[in-house]
Scaffold this motif. Structure first.
Motif, PDB file in Angstrom:
ATOM      1  N   UNK A 139     -28.652  80.075  88.275  1.00 32.14           N
ATOM      2  CA  UNK A 139     -28.141  81.034  89.257  1.00 32.14           C
ATOM      3  C   UNK A 139     -27.721  80.322  90.534  1.00 32.14           C
ATOM      4  N   UNK A 140     -28.451  79.264  90.909  1.00 29.18           N
ATOM      5  CA  UNK A 140     -28.081  78.498  92.103  1.00 29.18           C
ATOM      6  C   UNK A 140     -26.665  77.940  91.970  1.00 29.18           C
ATOM      7  N   UNK A 141     -26.335  77.447  90.794  1.00 29.71           N
ATOM      8  CA  UNK A 141     -24.976  76.952  90.556  1.00 29.71           C
ATOM      9  C   UNK A 141     -23.966  78.087  90.642  1.00 29.71           C
ATOM     10  N   UNK A 187     -28.991  66.498  82.658  1.00 32.31           N
ATOM     11  CA  UNK A 187     -28.862  65.966  84.013  1.00 32.31           C
ATOM     12  C   UNK A 187     -29.234  64.486  84.048  1.00 32.31           C
ATOM     13  N   UNK A 188     -30.388  64.140  83.471  1.00 27.44           N
ATOM     14  CA  UNK A 188     -30.827  62.741  83.496  1.00 27.44           C
ATOM     15  C   UNK A 188     -29.907  61.872  82.663  1.00 27.44           C
ATOM     16  N   UNK A 230     -20.752  60.520  83.064  1.00 24.48           N
ATOM     17  CA  UNK A 230     -20.561  60.959  84.440  1.00 24.48           C
ATOM     18  C   UNK A 230     -21.448  62.144  84.767  1.00 24.48           C
ATOM     19  N   UNK A 231     -21.803  62.284  86.022  1.00 24.19           N
ATOM     20  CA  UNK A 231     -22.712  63.350  86.429  1.00 24.19           C
ATOM     21  C   UNK A 231     -22.083  64.174  87.533  1.00 24.19           C
ATOM     22  N   UNK A 268     -22.065  70.725  90.023  1.00 23.19           N
ATOM     23  CA  UNK A 268     -22.187  71.700  88.950  1.00 23.19           C
ATOM     24  C   UNK A 268     -23.435  71.565  88.116  1.00 23.19           C
ATOM     25  N   UNK A 269     -24.330  70.638  88.446  1.00 25.85           N
ATOM     26  CA  UNK A 269     -25.527  70.408  87.639  1.00 25.85           C
ATOM     27  C   UNK A 269     -26.500  71.582  87.786  1.00 25.85           C
ATOM     28  N   UNK A 270     -26.931  72.201  86.677  1.00 25.28           N
ATOM     29  CA  UNK A 270     -27.866  73.325  86.766  1.00 25.28           C
ATOM     30  C   UNK A 270     -29.323  72.888  86.809  1.00 25.28           C
ATOM     31  N   UNK A 271     -29.593  71.654  87.197  1.00 25.76           N
ATOM     32  CA  UNK A 271     -30.957  71.150  87.340  1.00 25.76           C
ATOM     33  C   UNK A 271     -31.093  70.483  88.698  1.00 25.76           C
TER      34      UNK A 271
END
Length: 425
Positions: free
Chosen positions: A166-168, A360-361, A370-371, A375-378
């Motif tokens: 939800x934060x994303x 994510x890791x 690439x990271x 947009x990472x949901x973690x």
């Protein structure tokens, strides 16, 4: 025993709407079409605590949604106006949160500049004149301008919003609102877009007022976990998955059985791993594997009960040993790791799904993927040796009880690896 199918048919999860009548061509009549659209948002309602002014604006969206049956562009207008309603919702919540008490504003030099008002327009006017700051949880401060981005951050800081996915999405809402405010070009949305915007907005508003949505897409309520049993034939690998109250003493004595506390979902239970987080919802190992008599004896002696667990904002830990990245573990398993399994570098993250933490890791340490930090949901918290990460985990969960369960997995035709090689790690 009554069981879920070993190889279940596809769960279609399709909403079938049966209208009162069909036209000769097989199309819905206008009344039935309107009823169908209304059924899609029937449960997208606001809790009683939401102020009437905000409720009235939301209900207007629902009424206009029904008009899309006869005026197709209403669906586009409703979808856009739903996005525009996030900021007013946050403004109402900001004012109500302080209940007429002084808002703890300070200036840049940390001198108190409290402000009391029951109208957000007065607050916004003050913010246009002065640069004011709000305190952070770590003793710092941040500039609060009163715009949508800052209101989202404020709601997060106060614990009114939850969930990493939800934060994303909240970041995307800000971008969408900005596009609409700065003249988005002419566009036409499908009815489904309007439906989802209304449903997502209802979840957001209800969450601001402290109520999560059962089965929600953005802010889901805690899920129920039942006592589940997995049984399998060691020779043929046939298996059954059911609630434990369906277990009977006359089951085949050659079968093995395992008990766990988890969501009653075949797809989820069949991925259970006692040492690693491999299922969508957190599951807890209880007993097994062993014969049916042992399972029934354990159930009779312990009488385990169902519970509810929040599946969002959970902590996960991953071990990176050279080029090998291990699957995520729950905190209690990590804390109980024997010395020979503590080597390498560890990563502590907050996520709603173990796959989000793993992705994510992996993307951070595999230069070929690439990271996308935005947009990472973690949410990465810390990385380092086991001891350092364990210290941070203890700070976050001071009552954590280490527990290393029996190393067992649900039987599947394919034994999935617990580690993945990072080619460029």
């Amino acid at each position: 025993m009554s069981m879920f199918a070993d190889v279940a048919e596809a769960d279609e999860r399709t909403l079938w709407f049966t209208p009162g009548g069909l036209s000769p061509g097989g199309m819905l009549s206008p009344d039935d079409a309107a009823a169908f659209q209304a059924s899609l948002i029937a449960d997208a309602t606001l809790v009683d605590a939401v102020p009437d002014n905000l409720r009235n604006s939301f209900e207007r969206l629902r009424r206009r949604h029904a008009l899309g049956v006869i005026d197709y562009e209403q669906f586009t207008e409703v979808a856009d106006d739903a996005v525009r309603l996030y900021e007013p919702a946050l403004r109402y919540r900001f004012v109500e949160f302080y209940h007429g008490q002084p808002i703890p504003f300070t200036d840049k030099e940390r001198r108190p500049r409290p402000l009391t008002s029951d109208r957000y327009d007065d607050i916004a006017e003050r913010l246009r004149k002065d640069k004011l700051y709000l305190p952070t949880g770590d003793g710092g401060q941040w500039r609060f301008s009163g715009m949508l981005t800052d209101l989202m951050r404020w709601a997060r800081d106060q614990g009114l919003l939850r969930g990493q996915r939800a934060r994303h999405q909240e970041r995307l809402i800000v971008k969408m609102r900005n596009r609409l405010s700065h003249g988005r070009q002419y566009h036409v949305d499908l009815p489904g877009a309007a439906t989802m915007e209304i449903r997502d907005l209802a979840e957001f508003i209800n969450q601001l007022w402290g109520v999560a949505t059962p089965g929600g897409r953005r802010y889901p309520a805690p899920v129920r976990r039942d006592i589940m049993v997995i049984g399998w034939d060691p020779t043929t690998r046939s298996r059954v998955i059911d609630r434990a109250d369906g277990l009977r003493p006359d089951e085949d004595p050659s079968w093995q059985w395992m008990l766990l506390r988890g969501v009653a979902d075949v797809y989820d239970v069949e991925r259970f791993d006692s040492r690693y987080a491999t299922s969508r919802w957190p599951a807890e190992y209880l007993w097994g594997p062993g014969p049916v008599a042992g399972a029934l004896t354990w159930l009779s002696g312990h009488r385990p009960s169902a519970d509810e667990v929040d599946a969002v904002d959970r902590l996960y830990l991953l071990r990176q040993d050279g080029n090998l990245l291990h699957l995520p573990q729950h905190p209690e398993v990590f804390a109980a790791a024997p010395p020979h399994e503590r080597g390498g570098s560890w990563h502590l993250l907050r996520a709603d799904h173990p796959n989000d933490a793993f992705g994510c890791v992996r993307s951070q340490h595999d230069t070929g993927t690439g990271h996308d930090t935005y947009g990472c949901p973690a949410q990465p918290i810390t990385s380092g040796p086991w001891g350092d990460v364990h210290e941070e985990l203890r700070r976050l969960q001071p009552t954590l009880m280490p527990h290393l369960p029996v190393d067992v997995r649900a039987p599947t035709p394919i034994t999935w690896p617990r580690t993945v090689e990072i080619p460029n790690g």
